[in-house]
Design an enzyme around this catalytic site. Structure first.
Site, PDB file in Angstrom:
ATOM      1  N   HIS A 225     108.775  26.128  20.707  1.00  0.00           N
ATOM      2  CA  HIS A 225     108.186  25.515  22.215  1.00  0.00           C
ATOM      3  C   HIS A 225     109.305  25.539  23.096  1.00  0.00           C
ATOM      4  O   HIS A 225     108.984  25.751  24.436  1.00  0.00           O
ATOM      5  CB  HIS A 225     107.143  24.476  22.078  1.00  0.00           C
ATOM      6  CG  HIS A 225     105.822  24.837  22.004  1.00  0.00           C
ATOM      7  ND1 HIS A 225     105.053  25.836  22.730  1.00  0.00           N
ATOM      8  CD2 HIS A 225     104.753  24.261  21.114  1.00  0.00           C
ATOM      9  CE1 HIS A 225     103.788  26.128  22.244  1.00  0.00           C
ATOM     10  NE2 HIS A 225     103.671  25.125  21.256  1.00  0.00           N
TER      11      HIS A 225
ATOM     12  N   ASP B 245      90.180  21.101  27.789  1.00  0.00           N
ATOM     13  CA  ASP B 245      89.930  20.734  26.476  1.00  0.00           C
ATOM     14  C   ASP B 245      88.741  21.467  25.788  1.00  0.00           C
ATOM     15  O   ASP B 245      88.760  21.279  24.638  1.00  0.00           O
ATOM     16  CB  ASP B 245      89.957  19.197  26.671  1.00  0.00           C
ATOM     17  CG  ASP B 245      91.478  18.402  27.026  1.00  0.00           C
ATOM     18  OD1 ASP B 245      92.312  19.044  26.460  1.00  0.00           O
ATOM     19  OD2 ASP B 245      91.251  17.453  27.542  1.00  0.00           O
TER      20      ASP B 245
ATOM     21  N   HIS C 264     107.238  24.858  14.701  1.00  0.00           N
ATOM     22  CA  HIS C 264     106.467  25.325  15.864  1.00  0.00           C
ATOM     23  C   HIS C 264     107.060  24.435  17.085  1.00  0.00           C
ATOM     24  O   HIS C 264     107.109  25.312  18.110  1.00  0.00           O
ATOM     25  CB  HIS C 264     104.939  25.065  15.554  1.00  0.00           C
ATOM     26  CG  HIS C 264     104.113  25.282  16.536  1.00  0.00           C
ATOM     27  ND1 HIS C 264     103.184  26.551  16.744  1.00  0.00           N
ATOM     28  CD2 HIS C 264     103.449  24.838  17.472  1.00  0.00           C
ATOM     29  CE1 HIS C 264     102.444  26.381  17.680  1.00  0.00           C
ATOM     30  NE2 HIS C 264     102.789  25.474  18.207  1.00  0.00           N
ATOM     31  N   GLU C 265     107.033  23.340  17.256  1.00  0.00           N
ATOM     32  CA  GLU C 265     107.395  22.425  18.140  1.00  0.00           C
ATOM     33  C   GLU C 265     108.859  22.830  18.552  1.00  0.00           C
ATOM     34  O   GLU C 265     109.025  22.990  19.869  1.00  0.00           O
ATOM     35  CB  GLU C 265     107.323  20.933  17.895  1.00  0.00           C
ATOM     36  CG  GLU C 265     105.924  20.422  17.507  1.00  0.00           C
ATOM     37  CD  GLU C 265     104.675  21.232  18.255  1.00  0.00           C
ATOM     38  OE1 GLU C 265     104.680  21.056  19.500  1.00  0.00           O
ATOM     39  OE2 GLU C 265     103.594  21.126  17.608  1.00  0.00           O
TER      40      GLU C 265
ATOM     41  N   GLU D 265     104.988  19.643  22.432  1.00  0.00           N
ATOM     42  CA  GLU D 265     106.231  19.972  22.469  1.00  0.00           C
ATOM     43  C   GLU D 265     106.953  18.970  23.631  1.00  0.00           C
ATOM     44  O   GLU D 265     107.661  19.892  24.434  1.00  0.00           O
ATOM     45  CB  GLU D 265     106.231  21.421  22.744  1.00  0.00           C
ATOM     46  CG  GLU D 265     105.391  21.996  23.838  1.00  0.00           C
ATOM     47  CD  GLU D 265     103.952  22.149  23.548  1.00  0.00           C
ATOM     48  OE1 GLU D 265     103.598  21.644  22.367  1.00  0.00           O
ATOM     49  OE2 GLU D 265     103.238  23.040  24.185  1.00  0.00           O
TER      50      GLU D 265
ATOM     51  N   GLU E 168     101.193  29.617  23.020  1.00  0.00           N
ATOM     52  CA  GLU E 168     100.812  29.412  21.369  1.00  0.00           C
ATOM     53  C   GLU E 168     100.893  30.530  20.876  1.00  0.00           C
ATOM     54  O   GLU E 168     101.420  30.550  19.625  1.00  0.00           O
ATOM     55  CB  GLU E 168      99.423  28.537  21.454  1.00  0.00           C
ATOM     56  CG  GLU E 168      99.511  27.210  22.312  1.00  0.00           C
ATOM     57  CD  GLU E 168     100.564  26.327  21.773  1.00  0.00           C
ATOM     58  OE1 GLU E 168     100.864  26.644  20.586  1.00  0.00           O
ATOM     59  OE2 GLU E 168     100.736  25.284  22.455  1.00  0.00           O
TER      60      GLU E 168
ATOM     61  N   TYR F 280      96.198  30.596  19.297  1.00  0.00           N
ATOM     62  CA  TYR F 280      97.421  30.591  18.609  1.00  0.00           C
ATOM     63  C   TYR F 280      97.327  31.770  17.623  1.00  0.00           C
ATOM     64  O   TYR F 280      98.377  32.567  17.576  1.00  0.00           O
ATOM     65  CB  TYR F 280      97.404  29.274  17.530  1.00  0.00           C
ATOM     66  CG  TYR F 280      97.270  28.269  18.635  1.00  0.00           C
ATOM     67  CD1 TYR F 280      98.400  27.239  18.264  1.00  0.00           C
ATOM     68  CD2 TYR F 280      96.220  27.461  19.181  1.00  0.00           C
ATOM     69  CE1 TYR F 280      98.619  25.782  18.639  1.00  0.00           C
ATOM     70  CE2 TYR F 280      96.459  26.310  19.758  1.00  0.00           C
ATOM     71  CZ  TYR F 280      97.455  25.612  19.547  1.00  0.00           C
ATOM     72  OH  TYR F 280      97.708  24.280  20.167  1.00  0.00           O
TER      73      TYR F 280
HETATM   74  C1  LIG Z   1      92.194  29.407  25.654  1.00  0.00           C
HETATM   75  C2  LIG Z   1      92.317  28.052  25.589  1.00  0.00           C
HETATM   76  C3  LIG Z   1      92.491  27.439  26.872  1.00  0.00           C
HETATM   77  C4  LIG Z   1      92.977  26.368  27.266  1.00  0.00           C
HETATM   78  C5  LIG Z   1      93.606  25.371  26.401  1.00  0.00           C
HETATM   79  C6  LIG Z   1      94.450  24.766  27.091  1.00  0.00           C
HETATM   80  C7  LIG Z   1      95.041  23.509  26.767  1.00  0.00           C
HETATM   81  C8  LIG Z   1      94.466  22.785  25.595  1.00  0.00           C
HETATM   82  C9  LIG Z   1      94.669  21.510  25.500  1.00  0.00           C
HETATM   83  O1  LIG Z   1      93.530  20.903  25.274  1.00  0.00           O
HETATM   84  C10 LIG Z   1      96.021  20.764  25.007  1.00  0.00           C
HETATM   85  C11 LIG Z   1      96.569  21.159  23.806  1.00  0.00           C
HETATM   86  C12 LIG Z   1      97.522  20.609  23.273  1.00  0.00           C
HETATM   87  C13 LIG Z   1      97.965  20.970  22.029  1.00  0.00           C
HETATM   88  C14 LIG Z   1      99.016  20.140  21.430  1.00  0.00           C
HETATM   89  C15 LIG Z   1      99.556  20.685  20.385  1.00  0.00           C
HETATM   90  C16 LIG Z   1      98.880  21.489  19.369  1.00  0.00           C
HETATM   91  O2  LIG Z   1      99.672  22.858  19.421  1.00  0.00           O
HETATM   92  C17 LIG Z   1      98.456  21.094  17.969  1.00  0.00           C
HETATM   93  C18 LIG Z   1      98.037  21.966  17.186  1.00  0.00           C
HETATM   94  C19 LIG Z   1      96.778  21.032  16.049  1.00  0.00           C
HETATM   95  C20 LIG Z   1      97.477  20.332  15.154  1.00  0.00           C
HETATM   96  O3  LIG Z   1      98.253  21.038  14.527  1.00  0.00           O
HETATM   97  O4  LIG Z   1      96.889  19.321  14.975  1.00  0.00           O
HETATM   98 ZN   LIG Z   2     102.051  24.818  20.119  1.00  0.00          ZN
END
Ligand SMILES: CC/C=C\C/C=C\C[C@@H](O)/C=C/C=C/C=C\[C@@H](O)CCCC(=O)O
Ligand SMILES: [Zn+2]
Length: 683
Positions: free
Chosen positions: A365, A446, A361-362, A337, A384, A454
């Site tokens: 955000h 990560d 979804h985006e 996003e 999320e 989510y």
């Molecule tokens: C409880 C989780 C704690 C920390 C996670 C925080 C950040 C996660 C990091 O790894 C980055 C995430 C980025 C996400 C971007 C987009 C997603 O919404 C895509 C979802 C999956 C998809 O559709 O391919």
């Molecule tokens: Zn998202």
């Protein structure tokens, strides 16, 4: 006592005797993988019991001290994933001036950073990761001393800028940092021409969420801090430079940008490639390489319609422009996003607009995540969970018939429930990473990423909506929440306090078991009574599939929507594997074998792996090598790993292809495949 326990005990005895906090912190950092400044706060607090200083009680003792300090608010606003100290001095604006060097794979230039001083200080502390800093100057051009700390795993380095005199609360301060990124910067992927559709030019894109911005620019890399930015970027003339900002003039090799809305560091983004664009609506364009541009313009033609539906629920769109950039296939997420310019994977180009939910979804955000932001990634569900919740509401609002709309929203939620259940079983139902609010001390965000925030988050909001009295009541609450926390960052306690105050006269809200929802692992304590109209046909079909005497034909699924097909395949994944012959018949008759929709193809290939159909392996490897969306690639690799006979082949395939992957994909897949650094292919 084992040798390692003896060594650890001896180190601590020495530490105690010498009482050198530096050694103490360093030892703790190495052993517990936590940032050193963290221990500084704990030791200085006197809440740490020095009688308990020895292995093996140290970690329990530290955890107890930490809980007490947190309860006192003394660590606030501590972000376990950042060295920075925004409570002392906070970044308000960054001006970037960067050159994109495709030959060296580096960004080189400077960042001028404006701070507001909040406490009396002699130094500034920032996050950096593998940055080569050549100078730091004060506003008057004088050189400032600085110290770039060692690289701490999961954290990067602490950058301490020493100020020649004390600065007091209320002052403003500017520093200019001249630096260059590392060719391996974790936020950047530098693609060779053969990794692009055009095959002629290289390409660069970034992914800063969660804590990779520090590998592109020195900053307070915590979502607790929001700043505006502007940028001037130079790149070879044939390239288009895009950022998460409003694009100004692009003259010869120089492009300017400005982002007047405050954003957290993880939303800084850049992409550089030979690109084209098409207009999608009054405030939207889609960008991609020329090979994808027509398909992209068709797939995302309804963007303005989604924006208007979103505004109806959430209020005006505040980021002025909403563009989309379709990236090369190695982009690791469905969408990201980045403000003014959502990044998306080309796997959304299904040719049937069936993955429009990712765009909705985006777009959502733009309110939850970008306007109202989690204070650190322990509260990622606020970004999320809210976004999924809004995405489904807006998706339903696009359906005219209200009964159909509710059915569709519930059906999407049931699909989400399946994904949640899979995520919980991957971590294990007792894993703390399945809590809604997680503890990221010593854990890279990560490594914590999954569908849990989510889907469990969205389900919690749906439960709160039901308790509160339904959408008619809850939609007003949502708007009040967005207004209250607009341009701010918050944590779960602030959300809870706001909701309880808003619904102070609502008896059903008083019944909410907050502790179970927020702090207990596994599946949610309550699952709403979803409308199952759209899953009934699927359940009936599953009975037929299980009956080996029943013959399968396309008629069975002819009236299914793509999402019903996805739901059906997902159900099959969660059940015992089908015999190969039965699965082959299903794939052929239901036309899922070789399907162009990646949501369908991905599940179909997982079923083939689960039924141990080795004739499909080539196709499986082709699938994971041809795109890098982690949502697909990680479960497929995990399934291959679980198939002992092909495990080695899967690992070999990964090692051969790792160099084409973005940092985060390679990093997480290494863990999925239980590999260590030694096996890296450095050719
Ligand atoms: C409880 C989780 C704690 C920390 C996670 C925080 C950040 C996660 C990091 O790894 C980055 C995430 C980025 C996400 C971007 C987009 C997603 O919404 C895509 C979802 C999956 C998809 O559709 O391919
Ligand atoms: Zn998202």
């Amino acid at each position: 006592m084992s040798l390692s326990a003896k060594v650890v005990t001896r180190v601590f005895q020495l530490n105690l005797r010498n009482n050198v906090s530096n050694i103490r912190q360093r030892t703790c950092s190495v052993i517990l993988q936590k940032p050193r400044h963290y221990y500084d706060t704990i030791f200085r607090s006197k809440l740490f019991d020095t009688n308990q200083y020895f292995y093996p009680n140290m970690s329990t003792n530290i955890a107890a001290a930490e809980r007490k300090i947190r309860a006192m608010g003394a660590l606030s606003p501590l972000d376990p994933s950042s060295f920075s100290r925004p409570e002392q001095a906070i970044i308000r604006h960054i001006s970037l001036n960067l050159n994109v060097d495709f030959a060296k794979h580096v960004l080189q230039g400077y960042a001028k950073i404006d701070f507001d001083i909040l406490e009396d200080i002699n130094s500034l502390i920032l996050d950096a990761s593998n940055l080569s800093i050549s100078s730091i100057e004060a506003d008057d051009g004088s050189q400032l001393q600085y110290k770039l700390g060692e690289h701490v795993p999961n954290m990067g380095s602490k950058l301490t800028i020493l100020l020649p005199k004390q600065h007091t609360a209320g002052e403003k301060l500017k520093v200019k940092i001249t630096y260059s990124t590392d060719p391996q910067a974790s936020a950047l992927q530098w693609l060779e021409p053969e990794q692009t559709s055009g095959k002629k030019h290289p390409y660069l894109f970034s992914q800063c969420q969660p804590i990779h911005a520090r590998s592109i620019l020195p900053c307070q890399d915590t979502p607790a801090v929001k700043f505006t930015y502007d940028a001037e970027v130079t790149a070879p003339e044939e390239f288009t430079v895009l950022m998460s900002a409003l694009r100004g003039e692009a003259r010869s090799n120089r492009t300017t940008f400005r982002q007047p809305m405050p954003l957290p560091s993880y939303l800084v983004a850049i992409a550089v490639g030979v690109l084209e664009s098409r207009t999608l609506g009054p405030r939207s364009r889609v960008w991609s390489e020329k090979e994808e541009i027509e398909r992209s313009a068709w797939e995302f033609a309804e963007t303005e319609k989604y924006l208007q539906a979103a505004e109806k629920l959430c209020g005006p769109y505040e980021w002025s422009e909403y563009d989309l950039l379709v990236l090369p296939p190695s982009f690791p997420y469905g969408g990201m996003e980045n403000p003014c310019l959502t990044f998306v994977t080309p796997t959304l180009l299904a040719g049937d607009r069936s993955q429009a939910d990712v765009i909705v979804h985006e777009i959502m955000h733009s309110w939850t995540g970008n306007l109202v932001t989690n204070r650190n990634f322990e509260h990622f569900w606020l970004n999320e969970g809210f976004t999924v919740f809004l995405e489904r509401k807006v998706g339903a609002s696009l359906i005219n018939d209200s009964v159909e709309a509710k059915r569709s929203r519930d059906f999407q939620s049931l699909l989400g429930l399946q994904e949640l259940s899979e995520a919980v079983s991957v971590f294990g139902a007792s894993s703390p990473l399945t809590n809604l609010v997680v503890d990221l001390n010593g854990i890279h965000p990560d490594d914590a990423f999954s569908r849990v925030p989510y889907e469990k988050g969205s389900l919690f909001l749906r439960y709160l909506e039901d308790q509160a009295g339904g959408p008619a009541v809850f939609d007003d609450f949502l708007r009040a929440y967005l207004t209250k926390f607009r341009k701010k960052s918050l944590d779960t306690d602030q959300f809870k306090a706001f909701l309880l105050e808003y619904f102070k006269d609502n008896q059903a809200i008083k019944q909410v078991d907050w502790d179970s929802w927020l702090h207990k692992s596994g599946m949610p304590p309550i699952i709403p009574d979803y409308d199952t109209t759209m899953t009934k046909a699927i359940s009936a079909l599953l009975v037929k599939i299980d009956d080996s005497n029943a013959s399968l034909s396309y008629e069975d699924v002819a009236n299914f929507t793509p999402h019903q097909m996805i739901h059906m395949l997902q159900q099959l994944i969660d059940r015992p594997a089908l015999p190969i012959e039965r699965l082959t018949a299903l794939g052929k008759e239901y036309k899922v074998n070789g399907n162009k929709n990646t949501e369908i193809l991905y599940r179909w290939l997982r079923l083939c792996i689960r039924s141990r159909d080795d004739t499909k392996l080539q196709e499986v490897f082709q699938f994971v090598n041809s795109q890098g969306r982690m949502k697909y690639v990680r479960p497929v690799y995990r399934d291959l790993y679980a198939w002992e006979d092909v495990r080695e082949r899967a690992i070999d395939n990964f090692i051969k292809n790792e160099k084409y992957m973005m940092h985060v994909s390679a990093y997480t897949l290494r863990k999925d495949l239980h590999l260590d650094e030694k096996t890296k292919n450095t050719e």
